[in-house]
Design a protein around this motif. Structure first.
Motif, mmCIF file in Angstrom:
data_model
loop_
_atom_site.group_PDB
_atom_site.id
_atom_site.type_symbol
_atom_site.label_atom_id
_atom_site.label_comp_id
_atom_site.label_asym_id
_atom_site.label_seq_id
_atom_site.Cartn_x
_atom_site.Cartn_y
_atom_site.Cartn_z
ATOM 1 N N GLN A 187 -28.973 2.214 -33.339
ATOM 2 C CA GLN A 187 -28.418 2.041 -33.746
ATOM 3 C C GLN A 187 -27.548 2.445 -34.570
ATOM 4 O O GLN A 187 -27.979 3.650 -35.193
ATOM 5 N N VAL A 188 -25.830 2.375 -33.628
ATOM 6 C CA VAL A 188 -24.648 3.393 -33.903
ATOM 7 C C VAL A 188 -23.437 2.366 -34.856
ATOM 8 O O VAL A 188 -22.872 3.839 -35.252
ATOM 9 N N SER A 189 -24.113 1.907 -35.508
ATOM 10 C CA SER A 189 -23.376 1.175 -36.100
ATOM 11 C C SER A 189 -23.148 0.118 -36.985
ATOM 12 O O SER A 189 -24.264 -0.366 -37.040
ATOM 13 N N CYS A 190 -22.024 -0.346 -37.924
ATOM 14 C CA CYS A 190 -22.591 -0.946 -39.488
ATOM 15 C C CYS A 190 -22.707 -2.433 -39.036
ATOM 16 O O CYS A 190 -21.498 -2.928 -38.241
ATOM 17 N N PRO A 191 -23.941 -2.742 -39.154
ATOM 18 C CA PRO A 191 -23.910 -4.710 -38.998
ATOM 19 C C PRO A 191 -22.813 -5.457 -39.565
ATOM 20 O O PRO A 191 -22.305 -6.901 -39.037
ATOM 21 N N VAL A 192 -21.993 -5.006 -41.005
ATOM 22 C CA VAL A 192 -20.658 -5.564 -41.621
ATOM 23 C C VAL A 192 -19.881 -5.130 -41.527
ATOM 24 O O VAL A 192 -19.246 -6.009 -40.823
ATOM 25 N N ASP A 193 -19.719 -3.675 -41.472
ATOM 26 C CA ASP A 193 -18.053 -3.787 -40.569
ATOM 27 C C ASP A 193 -17.462 -2.923 -39.325
ATOM 28 O O ASP A 193 -17.387 -2.206 -39.095
ATOM 29 N N ALA A 194 -19.399 -1.877 -38.725
ATOM 30 C CA ALA A 194 -19.106 -2.100 -37.571
ATOM 31 C C ALA A 194 -18.638 -0.496 -37.481
ATOM 32 O O ALA A 194 -17.673 0.110 -36.813
ATOM 33 N N LYS A 195 -18.864 -0.128 -38.787
ATOM 34 C CA LYS A 195 -18.382 1.569 -38.468
ATOM 35 C C LYS A 195 -18.866 1.820 -38.056
ATOM 36 O O LYS A 195 -20.613 2.273 -38.420
ATOM 37 N N GLY A 208 -36.518 -7.783 -44.142
ATOM 38 C CA GLY A 208 -36.345 -8.709 -42.960
ATOM 39 C C GLY A 208 -37.405 -8.377 -42.475
ATOM 40 O O GLY A 208 -37.817 -8.664 -40.763
ATOM 41 N N GLY A 209 -38.087 -7.030 -42.272
ATOM 42 C CA GLY A 209 -39.223 -6.046 -41.114
ATOM 43 C C GLY A 209 -37.796 -5.013 -40.207
ATOM 44 O O GLY A 209 -39.022 -5.087 -39.682
ATOM 45 N N HIS A 210 -37.527 -5.191 -40.858
ATOM 46 C CA HIS A 210 -36.409 -4.392 -39.727
ATOM 47 C C HIS A 210 -35.579 -3.422 -40.796
ATOM 48 O O HIS A 210 -35.362 -3.378 -41.299
ATOM 49 N N LYS A 211 -36.048 -2.194 -40.236
ATOM 50 C CA LYS A 211 -35.138 -0.990 -40.709
ATOM 51 C C LYS A 211 -33.734 -0.727 -39.625
ATOM 52 O O LYS A 211 -33.323 -1.190 -39.173
ATOM 53 N N ILE A 212 -32.828 -0.799 -40.987
ATOM 54 C CA ILE A 212 -31.110 -1.500 -39.723
ATOM 55 C C ILE A 212 -30.644 -0.196 -41.035
ATOM 56 O O ILE A 212 -30.949 0.160 -41.999
ATOM 57 N N ALA A 213 -29.628 0.063 -40.105
ATOM 58 C CA ALA A 213 -28.950 1.665 -40.832
ATOM 59 C C ALA A 213 -27.615 0.929 -41.487
ATOM 60 O O ALA A 213 -27.426 -0.177 -40.505
ATOM 61 N N PHE A 214 -27.203 1.637 -42.081
ATOM 62 C CA PHE A 214 -25.831 1.097 -42.931
ATOM 63 C C PHE A 214 -24.885 1.952 -42.877
ATOM 64 O O PHE A 214 -25.120 3.570 -43.054
ATOM 65 N N CYS A 215 -23.062 2.433 -43.273
ATOM 66 C CA CYS A 215 -22.410 3.185 -43.341
ATOM 67 C C CYS A 215 -21.781 3.415 -44.461
ATOM 68 O O CYS A 215 -21.717 4.248 -45.101
ATOM 69 N N HIS A 254 -26.683 -11.517 -47.581
ATOM 70 C CA HIS A 254 -26.834 -13.182 -46.400
ATOM 71 C C HIS A 254 -27.212 -12.472 -44.976
ATOM 72 O O HIS A 254 -26.637 -11.949 -44.362
ATOM 73 N N PRO A 255 -28.117 -11.802 -45.104
ATOM 74 C CA PRO A 255 -28.431 -11.037 -43.888
ATOM 75 C C PRO A 255 -27.914 -11.944 -42.288
ATOM 76 O O PRO A 255 -28.162 -11.487 -41.472
ATOM 77 N N GLY A 256 -28.997 -13.347 -42.338
ATOM 78 C CA GLY A 256 -28.045 -14.311 -41.412
ATOM 79 C C GLY A 256 -27.108 -14.439 -40.471
ATOM 80 O O GLY A 256 -26.396 -14.455 -39.691
ATOM 81 N N ALA A 257 -26.069 -14.286 -42.038
ATOM 82 C CA ALA A 257 -24.611 -13.851 -41.588
ATOM 83 C C ALA A 257 -24.664 -12.554 -40.003
ATOM 84 O O ALA A 257 -23.017 -12.874 -39.601
ATOM 85 N N PHE A 258 -24.728 -11.598 -40.754
ATOM 86 C CA PHE A 258 -24.734 -10.649 -39.515
ATOM 87 C C PHE A 258 -25.691 -10.889 -38.665
ATOM 88 O O PHE A 258 -26.094 -9.596 -37.780
ATOM 89 N N LYS A 259 -26.494 -11.654 -38.095
ATOM 90 C CA LYS A 259 -26.893 -11.387 -37.124
ATOM 91 C C LYS A 259 -26.657 -11.053 -35.283
ATOM 92 O O LYS A 259 -26.765 -9.773 -35.167
ATOM 93 N N ALA A 260 -25.593 -12.304 -35.541
ATOM 94 C CA ALA A 260 -24.224 -11.278 -34.021
ATOM 95 C C ALA A 260 -24.080 -10.006 -33.923
ATOM 96 O O ALA A 260 -24.393 -9.228 -32.854
ATOM 97 N N LYS A 261 -23.608 -9.903 -35.410
ATOM 98 C CA LYS A 261 -23.193 -8.124 -35.113
ATOM 99 C C LYS A 261 -24.031 -7.336 -35.855
ATOM 100 O O LYS A 261 -23.813 -5.819 -35.130
#
Ligand SMILES: [Zn+2]
Ligand SMILES: [Zn+2]
Ligand SMILES: [Zn+2]
Length: 237
Positions: A109-117, A128-135, A146-153
């Motif tokens: 994972q190289v970018s933030c799922p919220v703002d793509a930084k 939700g059972g996933h280790k997710i990185a954020f900026c 709202h995890p579901g709102a960022f599924k595609a990102k």
């Protein structure tokens, strides 16, 4: 009769011998190039097949993609994108095949799922059972609401170019160079980024086997310097 037979045998041996020597030299040389890592250890990585383009069935170029509500779709070339967009339903099955293949690949994972930084991989949360990185903590909070709102990102926040084209080591998510073609290439350290810019043709095959196709003639840095944080003391042969 006997003489002919022996002559034939001798002739056969004569031709086989130099061939065997050539074979040994080629293979010996090949192994020497692989460096310290044993061939057996590298084999599974290289054998990993790239996912295929849903339109043409060719290996994908990870920099040729379009977004859907479920995440990115990768293609073999730019011409396949309009064909896909014209009739996505037609390619639904092939797309499912691509996503199944993607799920088997290593990714970082190289970018933030919220703002793509860009992310450095240090700020992470189990959601939700996933280790997710954020900026930032801010983005983490937004995502958690709202995890579901960022599924595609989220699906688009990974790179499948997980190995440095210079050293073969795991890339760092925040060590990359944006080359003049608009492609972002990841490295294990900033000095490896410099090496790619000096001799892109030499390292292009190492990117191609990871589904990243660069044109060595067009490679110059769009950013003046590869980005990096603290990566001191990291050396390669
Ligand atoms: Zn294509
Ligand atoms: Zn963010
Ligand atoms: Zn490096």
């Amino acid at each position: 009769m006997r003489a002919t037979c022996c002559t034939t045998l001798a002739a056969t041996l004569f031709w086989l011998l130099p061939l065997n020597i050539t074979w040994a030299q080629e293979h010996g040389g090949h192994h020497a190039q692989e460096g310290k890592k044993p061939a057996e250890q590298k084999a599974p990585d290289q054998a990993k097949e790239l996912p295929v383009c849903p339109v043409m069935g060719e290996a994908v170029d990870f920099h040729v993609k379009t977004m859907t509500d479920d995440g990115p779709v990768y293609f073999c070339c730019d011409m396949c994108i309009p064909k896909f967009k014209k009739d996505p339903a037609k390619y639904a099955e092939k797309l499912a095949t691509q996503r199944a293949a993607l799920a088997k690949l290593d990714r970082v994972q190289v970018s933030c799922p919220v703002d793509a930084k860009s992310v450095d991989g240090k700020l992470t949360a189990e959601i939700g059972g996933h280790k997710i990185a954020f900026c930032s903590k801010d983005c983490q909070a937004k995502y958690a609401e709202h995890p579901g709102a960022f599924k595609a990102k989220l699906a688009d926040s990974y790179t499948y170019q997980t190995r440095c084209p210079i050293s073969g080591e795991q890339i760092q998510p925040n060590v990359f160079t944006n080359i003049s073609t608009g492609q972002r290439i990841y490295f294990c350290c900033a000095s490896c980024g410099d090496k790619l810019l000096k001799d892109p043709a030499k390292y292009a095959p190492k990117l191609a086997e990871q589904g990243v196709k660069i044109d060595p003639k067009k490679v110059t840095a769009a950013d003046p310097k590869p980005k990096s944080d603290d990566h001191g003391g990291h050396k390669h042969p």
